[in-house]
Design a protein around this motif. Sequence first.
Motif, PDB file in Angstrom:
ATOM      1  N   GLY A   1      -6.269   9.589  -1.187  1.00 32.13           N
ATOM      2  CA  GLY A   1      -6.682   9.426  -2.584  1.00 32.13           C
ATOM      3  C   GLY A   1      -6.071   8.198  -3.217  1.00 32.13           C
ATOM      4  O   GLY A   1      -6.734   7.473  -3.971  1.00 32.13           O
ATOM      5  N   GLU A   2      -4.803   7.933  -2.928  1.00 31.55           N
ATOM      6  CA  GLU A   2      -4.148   6.739  -3.463  1.00 31.55           C
ATOM      7  C   GLU A   2      -4.772   5.479  -2.870  1.00 31.55           C
ATOM      8  O   GLU A   2      -4.907   4.468  -3.564  1.00 31.55           O
ATOM      9  CB  GLU A   2      -2.647   6.776  -3.191  1.00 31.55           C
TER      10      GLU A   2
ATOM     11  N   MET B   1       0.850  -1.177   0.000  1.00 24.93           N
ATOM     12  CA  MET B   1       0.000   0.000   0.000  1.00 24.93           C
ATOM     13  C   MET B   1       0.888   1.230   0.000  1.00 24.93           C
ATOM     14  O   MET B   1       1.751   1.351   0.836  1.00 24.93           O
ATOM     15  CB  MET B   1      -0.859  -0.054   1.267  1.00 24.93           C
ATOM     16  N   SER B   2       0.685   2.116  -0.929  1.00 27.01           N
ATOM     17  CA  SER B   2       1.546   3.294  -0.947  1.00 27.01           C
ATOM     18  C   SER B   2       0.818   4.452  -0.292  1.00 27.01           C
ATOM     19  O   SER B   2      -0.012   5.104  -0.898  1.00 27.01           O
ATOM     20  CB  SER B   2       1.963   3.619  -2.369  1.00 27.01           C
ATOM     21  N   GLN B   3       1.078   4.647   0.969  1.00 31.77           N
ATOM     22  CA  GLN B   3       0.371   5.656   1.723  1.00 31.77           C
ATOM     23  C   GLN B   3       1.167   6.915   1.910  1.00 31.77           C
ATOM     24  O   GLN B   3       0.643   7.902   2.325  1.00 31.77           O
ATOM     25  CB  GLN B   3      -0.027   5.096   3.100  1.00 31.77           C
ATOM     26  N   HIS B   4       2.421   6.896   1.594  1.00 27.92           N
ATOM     27  CA  HIS B   4       3.196   8.088   1.892  1.00 27.92           C
ATOM     28  C   HIS B   4       3.791   8.647   0.625  1.00 27.92           C
ATOM     29  O   HIS B   4       3.960   7.962  -0.347  1.00 27.92           O
ATOM     30  CB  HIS B   4       4.137   7.763   3.045  1.00 27.92           C
ATOM     31  N   THR B   5       3.995   9.956   0.615  1.00 24.42           N
ATOM     32  CA  THR B   5       4.289  10.627  -0.650  1.00 24.42           C
ATOM     33  C   THR B   5       5.768  10.860  -0.892  1.00 24.42           C
ATOM     34  O   THR B   5       6.139  11.223  -1.984  1.00 24.42           O
ATOM     35  CB  THR B   5       3.566  11.977  -0.697  1.00 24.42           C
ATOM     36  N   GLU B   6       6.619  10.682   0.080  1.00 26.24           N
ATOM     37  CA  GLU B   6       8.049  10.901  -0.118  1.00 26.24           C
ATOM     38  C   GLU B   6       8.601   9.812  -1.039  1.00 26.24           C
ATOM     39  O   GLU B   6       8.262   8.649  -0.906  1.00 26.24           O
ATOM     40  CB  GLU B   6       8.785  10.867   1.224  1.00 26.24           C
TER      41      GLU B   6
ATOM     42  N   ILE C   1      -5.113  10.940  -7.967  1.00 25.03           N
ATOM     43  CA  ILE C   1      -6.227  11.464  -7.176  1.00 25.03           C
ATOM     44  C   ILE C   1      -5.741  11.787  -5.757  1.00 25.03           C
ATOM     45  O   ILE C   1      -6.331  11.400  -4.768  1.00 25.03           O
ATOM     46  CB  ILE C   1      -7.408  10.472  -7.190  1.00 25.03           C
ATOM     47  N   GLU C   2      -4.647  12.498  -5.696  1.00 22.97           N
ATOM     48  CA  GLU C   2      -3.974  12.771  -4.421  1.00 22.97           C
ATOM     49  C   GLU C   2      -4.855  13.570  -3.450  1.00 22.97           C
ATOM     50  O   GLU C   2      -5.404  14.611  -3.807  1.00 22.97           O
ATOM     51  CB  GLU C   2      -2.688  13.553  -4.715  1.00 22.97           C
TER      52      GLU C   2
END
Length: 194
Positions: free
Chosen positions: A135-136, A1-6, A13-14
């Motif tokens: 959104g992700e 699950m890609s929950q973080h943006t770094e 759909i951020e």
Amino acid sequence: MSQHTENKQKSEIERIVDLDRMGAGGTALDIVASDGERSALAKRFGFLGLPALSARVTVDRGPGGQVVVEGRLRGRIVQACVLTLDPVTQDLDETFRIVFKKDLLDERDPESGEAVVSAQADAPEPLTGNLLDVGEIVAEQLSLAADPYPRRPGAKLEDVLPKPRREGRRGHAEQRRHPFAGLAALRDKGRRGR
């Protein structure tokens, strides 16, 4: 699950939630995807179209430092039928619940080094950083809710398979020539000449 943006490409759909700034009662988001977001998601997942997508999502703190994301996803997707490639529409109304936990160590298989996935239904997923891209999460739930093998109603495999050859003019079934028949004839010709 890609929950973080770094170190991650921006989601189509951020919707970012800063967990450090989240109140004690959590936060709720109403997500309605724009035309551009729906178009980008349709392209990403290989849909023919995504005419509608919305979600109501809550993010709250759980016991033991967990972050609980719960939501309801609604939408309509158009995919190609796996048999005929005709458009097939699917209406979605799905609920989801995902639990994240900070500082959760990834279990690794000692031999292969691959990440081990827990079989528990509500096992927490690792959470890094303090930013959660809700959104992700909705986009990933959309891809999981989509029928992996959409089929047009009434479509049958027999309808798309090649038809068997009919009998020849004289009423005899055509015999298929074996791919090595020419070599066999050469081999037999050499034996006859001895």
